[in-house]
Design a protein around this motif. Sequence first.
Motif, PDB file in Angstrom:
ATOM      1  N   LYS A 110     -13.076  15.705  19.039  1.00 34.71           N
ATOM      2  CA  LYS A 110     -13.909  16.112  20.175  1.00 34.71           C
ATOM      3  C   LYS A 110     -13.647  15.241  21.403  1.00 34.71           C
ATOM      4  CE  LYS A 110     -18.672  17.219  21.489  1.00 34.71           C
ATOM      5  NZ  LYS A 110     -18.250  17.479  22.820  1.00 34.71           N
ATOM      6  N   SER A 111     -13.422  13.956  21.184  1.00 34.67           N
ATOM      7  CA  SER A 111     -13.158  13.053  22.310  1.00 34.67           C
ATOM      8  C   SER A 111     -11.913  13.461  23.084  1.00 34.67           C
ATOM      9  CB  SER A 111     -12.997  11.620  21.806  1.00 34.67           C
ATOM     10  OG  SER A 111     -14.174  11.198  21.180  1.00 34.67           O
ATOM     11  N   VAL A 112     -10.878  13.875  22.377  1.00 38.53           N
ATOM     12  CA  VAL A 112      -9.642  14.300  23.033  1.00 38.53           C
ATOM     13  C   VAL A 112      -9.862  15.633  23.736  1.00 38.53           C
ATOM     14  CG1 VAL A 112      -7.230  14.924  22.669  1.00 38.53           C
ATOM     15  CG2 VAL A 112      -8.232  13.061  21.370  1.00 38.53           C
ATOM     16  N   MET A 113     -10.605  16.524  23.088  1.00 38.84           N
ATOM     17  CA  MET A 113     -10.882  17.831  23.696  1.00 38.84           C
ATOM     18  C   MET A 113     -11.673  17.674  24.990  1.00 38.84           C
ATOM     19  SD  MET A 113     -11.825  19.950  20.288  1.00 38.84           S
ATOM     20  CE  MET A 113     -11.116  21.578  20.359  1.00 38.84           C
ATOM     21  N   ASP A 114     -12.600  16.724  25.008  1.00 36.96           N
ATOM     22  CA  ASP A 114     -13.438  16.500  26.183  1.00 36.96           C
ATOM     23  C   ASP A 114     -12.615  16.155  27.420  1.00 36.96           C
ATOM     24  OD1 ASP A 114     -15.723  17.042  24.740  1.00 36.96           O
ATOM     25  OD2 ASP A 114     -16.337  14.936  24.540  1.00 36.96           O
ATOM     26  N   ILE A 115     -11.485  15.483  27.238  1.00 43.41           N
ATOM     27  CA  ILE A 115     -10.662  15.091  28.382  1.00 43.41           C
ATOM     28  C   ILE A 115      -9.424  15.982  28.528  1.00 43.41           C
ATOM     29  CG2 ILE A 115     -11.445  12.681  28.321  1.00 43.41           C
ATOM     30  CD1 ILE A 115      -8.688  11.989  27.054  1.00 43.41           C
ATOM     31  N   SER A 116      -9.313  17.012  27.680  1.00 43.46           N
ATOM     32  CA  SER A 116      -8.132  17.892  27.673  1.00 43.46           C
ATOM     33  C   SER A 116      -6.857  17.075  27.609  1.00 43.46           C
ATOM     34  CB  SER A 116      -8.112  18.800  28.912  1.00 43.46           C
ATOM     35  OG  SER A 116      -9.231  19.634  28.914  1.00 43.46           O
ATOM     36  N   GLY A 117      -6.884  16.045  26.775  1.00 44.19           N
ATOM     37  CA  GLY A 117      -5.761  15.123  26.681  1.00 44.19           C
ATOM     38  C   GLY A 117      -4.731  15.512  25.646  1.00 44.19           C
ATOM     39  N   GLU A 118      -3.710  14.687  25.581  1.00 36.51           N
ATOM     40  CA  GLU A 118      -2.656  14.841  24.593  1.00 36.51           C
ATOM     41  C   GLU A 118      -2.838  13.763  23.526  1.00 36.51           C
ATOM     42  OE1 GLU A 118       1.326  16.193  26.494  1.00 36.51           O
ATOM     43  OE2 GLU A 118       0.429  14.708  27.847  1.00 36.51           O
ATOM     44  N   VAL A 119      -2.117  13.915  22.411  1.00 40.07           N
ATOM     45  CA  VAL A 119      -2.201  12.965  21.300  1.00 40.07           C
ATOM     46  C   VAL A 119      -0.789  12.552  20.898  1.00 40.07           C
ATOM     47  CG1 VAL A 119      -2.960  12.611  18.916  1.00 40.07           C
ATOM     48  CG2 VAL A 119      -4.312  14.061  20.446  1.00 40.07           C
ATOM     49  N   LEU A 120      -0.593  11.264  20.719  1.00 38.71           N
ATOM     50  CA  LEU A 120       0.663  10.749  20.176  1.00 38.71           C
ATOM     51  C   LEU A 120       0.333   9.974  18.913  1.00 38.71           C
ATOM     52  CD1 LEU A 120       3.688  10.166  20.185  1.00 38.71           C
ATOM     53  CD2 LEU A 120       3.253   8.316  21.827  1.00 38.71           C
ATOM     54  N   CYS A 121       0.817  10.449  17.767  1.00 41.03           N
ATOM     55  CA  CYS A 121       0.584   9.789  16.475  1.00 41.03           C
ATOM     56  C   CYS A 121       1.790   8.932  16.118  1.00 41.03           C
ATOM     57  CB  CYS A 121       0.367  10.822  15.374  1.00 41.03           C
ATOM     58  SG  CYS A 121      -1.138  11.779  15.544  1.00 41.03           S
ATOM     59  N   VAL A 122       1.523   7.721  15.645  1.00 38.64           N
ATOM     60  CA  VAL A 122       2.571   6.790  15.253  1.00 38.64           C
ATOM     61  C   VAL A 122       2.175   6.179  13.910  1.00 38.64           C
ATOM     62  CG1 VAL A 122       3.754   4.635  15.841  1.00 38.64           C
ATOM     63  CG2 VAL A 122       3.149   6.260  17.655  1.00 38.64           C
ATOM     64  N   SER A 123       3.053   6.282  12.921  1.00 41.94           N
ATOM     65  CA  SER A 123       2.773   5.651  11.633  1.00 41.94           C
ATOM     66  C   SER A 123       2.941   4.137  11.776  1.00 41.94           C
ATOM     67  CB  SER A 123       3.718   6.187  10.554  1.00 41.94           C
ATOM     68  OG  SER A 123       5.060   5.858  10.854  1.00 41.94           O
ATOM     69  N   GLN A 124       1.988   3.394  11.204  1.00 41.36           N
ATOM     70  CA  GLN A 124       2.051   1.934  11.326  1.00 41.36           C
ATOM     71  C   GLN A 124       1.410   1.283  10.106  1.00 41.36           C
ATOM     72  OE1 GLN A 124       0.620   0.248  15.004  1.00 41.36           O
ATOM     73  NE2 GLN A 124       1.052  -1.819  14.318  1.00 41.36           N
ATOM     74  N   PHE A 125       2.228   1.072   9.066  1.00 46.58           N
ATOM     75  CA  PHE A 125       1.728   0.501   7.825  1.00 46.58           C
ATOM     76  C   PHE A 125       1.172  -0.899   8.001  1.00 46.58           C
ATOM     77  CE2 PHE A 125       5.977  -1.217   7.921  1.00 46.58           C
ATOM     78  CZ  PHE A 125       5.884  -2.441   7.277  1.00 46.58           C
ATOM     79  N   THR A 126       1.564  -1.604   9.045  1.00 48.49           N
ATOM     80  CA  THR A 126       1.102  -2.980   9.238  1.00 48.49           C
ATOM     81  C   THR A 126      -0.399  -3.075   9.513  1.00 48.49           C
ATOM     82  OG1 THR A 126       1.684  -2.940  11.582  1.00 48.49           O
ATOM     83  CG2 THR A 126       3.362  -3.750  10.044  1.00 48.49           C
ATOM     84  N   LEU A 127      -1.046  -1.954   9.816  1.00 47.63           N
ATOM     85  CA  LEU A 127      -2.504  -1.970  10.002  1.00 47.63           C
ATOM     86  C   LEU A 127      -3.228  -2.389   8.729  1.00 47.63           C
ATOM     87  CD1 LEU A 127      -3.146   1.356  11.947  1.00 47.63           C
ATOM     88  CD2 LEU A 127      -3.102  -0.959  12.863  1.00 47.63           C
ATOM     89  N   LEU A 128      -2.563  -2.221   7.588  1.00 50.43           N
ATOM     90  CA  LEU A 128      -3.192  -2.526   6.305  1.00 50.43           C
ATOM     91  C   LEU A 128      -2.723  -3.861   5.738  1.00 50.43           C
ATOM     92  CD1 LEU A 128      -3.004   1.084   4.887  1.00 50.43           C
ATOM     93  CD2 LEU A 128      -5.034  -0.112   5.695  1.00 50.43           C
ATOM     94  N   ALA A 129      -2.136  -4.696   6.559  1.00 50.02           N
ATOM     95  CA  ALA A 129      -1.673  -6.009   6.108  1.00 50.02           C
ATOM     96  C   ALA A 129      -2.857  -6.923   5.817  1.00 50.02           C
ATOM     97  CB  ALA A 129      -0.784  -6.643   7.172  1.00 50.02           C
ATOM     98  N   SER A 130      -2.654  -7.800   4.859  1.00 45.49           N
ATOM     99  CA  SER A 130      -3.648  -8.820   4.552  1.00 45.49           C
ATOM    100  C   SER A 130      -3.082 -10.171   4.949  1.00 45.49           C
ATOM    101  CB  SER A 130      -3.968  -8.825   3.057  1.00 45.49           C
ATOM    102  OG  SER A 130      -4.803  -9.920   2.743  1.00 45.49           O
TER     103      SER A 130
END
Length: 151
Positions: free
Chosen positions: A51-71
């Motif tokens: 909904k947040s993206v729809m509200d601004i009629s924006g675009e989306v760029l998805c990037v895989s990033q396994f490092t988000l789950l690093a300990s």
Amino acid sequence: MKAILQRVLFASVTVEKEVVSSIGKGVLVFAAVAPGDTEKEADSLAAKWKKSVMDISGEVLCVSQFTLLASTKKGNKPDFHGAMGGEEAKRLYDYFFEKVQQGYAADKVKNGVFQAMMEVALVNDGPVTLELSAGQKPIPAPAPTPTPNQQ
């Protein structure tokens, strides 16, 4: 699954000196898949911010990033065992990406390159950065330390 969302004025992904994806105003999504994640978590995460993206009629760029789950709990080197590996991670990330496309507008949703060394450029808007997760067990609060009167 875990994601970091950044509201951007512009974002792009370059692989081997070639721009493979770019967006204007919208959301840059860094996404990581954890062991035990399923389509259920991908569905939940893909729907949380639509909904947040729809509200601004924006675009989306998805990037895989396994490092988000690093300990970084032990030692000086990150431990990446919190991220799902290999083909199963790619399959679930691709499923997540397809859900984002289906839930919004496919032509406004772009992708990075899974497991590639990517250069990600962005101009953060705000700045606004959000952390979202689905399916991960919450970290329990530490037990209170008894005071001398409670012992």
